[in-house]
Design an enzyme around this catalytic site. Structure first.
Site, mmCIF file in Angstrom:
data_model
loop_
_atom_site.group_PDB
_atom_site.id
_atom_site.type_symbol
_atom_site.label_atom_id
_atom_site.label_comp_id
_atom_site.label_asym_id
_atom_site.label_seq_id
_atom_site.Cartn_x
_atom_site.Cartn_y
_atom_site.Cartn_z
ATOM 1 N N SER A 52 1.005 -1.212 0.050
ATOM 2 C CA SER A 52 0.099 -0.127 -0.077
ATOM 3 C C SER A 52 0.880 1.193 0.035
ATOM 4 C CB SER A 52 -0.955 -0.001 0.988
ATOM 5 O OG SER A 52 -1.968 -0.783 1.065
ATOM 6 N N GLU A 59 -2.154 18.950 -3.652
ATOM 7 C CA GLU A 59 -3.613 18.783 -4.390
ATOM 8 C C GLU A 59 -4.688 17.880 -3.900
ATOM 9 O OE1 GLU A 59 -0.585 18.265 -5.741
ATOM 10 O OE2 GLU A 59 -0.064 19.888 -6.949
ATOM 11 N N SER A 60 -4.259 16.843 -3.079
ATOM 12 C CA SER A 60 -5.067 16.081 -2.182
ATOM 13 C C SER A 60 -4.254 14.740 -2.026
ATOM 14 C CB SER A 60 -6.642 15.692 -2.920
ATOM 15 O OG SER A 60 -7.490 16.898 -2.599
ATOM 16 N N HIS A 65 -2.766 0.424 -4.093
ATOM 17 C CA HIS A 65 -2.787 -0.836 -3.503
ATOM 18 C C HIS A 65 -2.259 -1.882 -4.427
ATOM 19 C CE1 HIS A 65 -4.239 1.595 0.218
ATOM 20 N NE2 HIS A 65 -5.096 1.963 -0.553
ATOM 21 N N CYS A 80 -7.433 18.601 -6.718
ATOM 22 C CA CYS A 80 -8.086 19.708 -6.659
ATOM 23 C C CYS A 80 -7.550 20.675 -7.810
ATOM 24 C CB CYS A 80 -8.569 20.663 -5.286
ATOM 25 S SG CYS A 80 -9.076 19.261 -4.305
#
Lengths: 121, 121
Positions: A52, A59-60, A65, A80
């Site tokens: 993972s 930006e987020s 995974h 974003c």
């Protein structure tokens, strides 16, 4: 406000996605080339294999995974601002992982109640 | 293989979602009570306000991005295994944030090409 690319890659070479050490190099390269800005990254090694990886971006986020036993990668790129860097990161990940099949879903996320999705195979 | 809950919370008290210090306490509590297992967590404080928080879970990940100026929270809970802990975490987050409106989308993610979604308002 944001674009969220949700993708399933199948038929990926297990060698590419089994260990943190290998995956980190690929993902660092993709994030750097895409124009996204990593604030931090976290990895977890599953045993005997599987990773993972989550990049917290200004930006987020971008997350990967992996299930090497199925050649499967579950990918999220949520950003974003302009769509460009997220779409670029997606294209770069396709190049890196060379999946035999891809299921991609794009969701627009914002505060205005709109949550359209666009599915492509 | 997995459930991915994608939700937009609107009308959330900005005080609850402006600073890492406040949000971290809430999210740590939610993860612990939900039965999810945090491997690590990362936070980013935006100025003058706004937070990104990502929990890498042994089940996959939970992420929260906030825009206090809009009372908006973009939430993702992606887990493998049974759905219970993810749904529990979602209910706990509703209780904690008390949003005035919620847009929730559930996606089933797996290696078999199926990627159904179920939208609820």
């Amino acid at each position: 406000m944001g674009i969220h690319i949700i993708a399933e890659f199948r038929g990926v070479d297990p060698q590419k996605i089994s260990r943190v050490e290998a995956l980190r190099v690929v993902l660092d390269r993709v994030v750097a080339k895409s124009g996204l800005h990593a604030v931090s990254s976290s990895f977890h090694q599953f045993e005997p294999h599987g990773v993972s990886a989550i990049y917290l971006l200004s930006e987020s986020h971008l997350s990967v995974h992996t299930w090497p036993e199925y050649g499967y990668v579950a990918l999220d790129i949520f950003t974003c601002g302009s769509d460009g860097p997220a779409l670029k990161a997606f294209e770069l990940l396709l190049e890196e992982f060379q999946p035999k099949s891809v299921k991609k879903r794009i969701i627009r996320r914002n505060i205005f109640g709109e949550n359209r999705s666009q599915d492509t195979l």
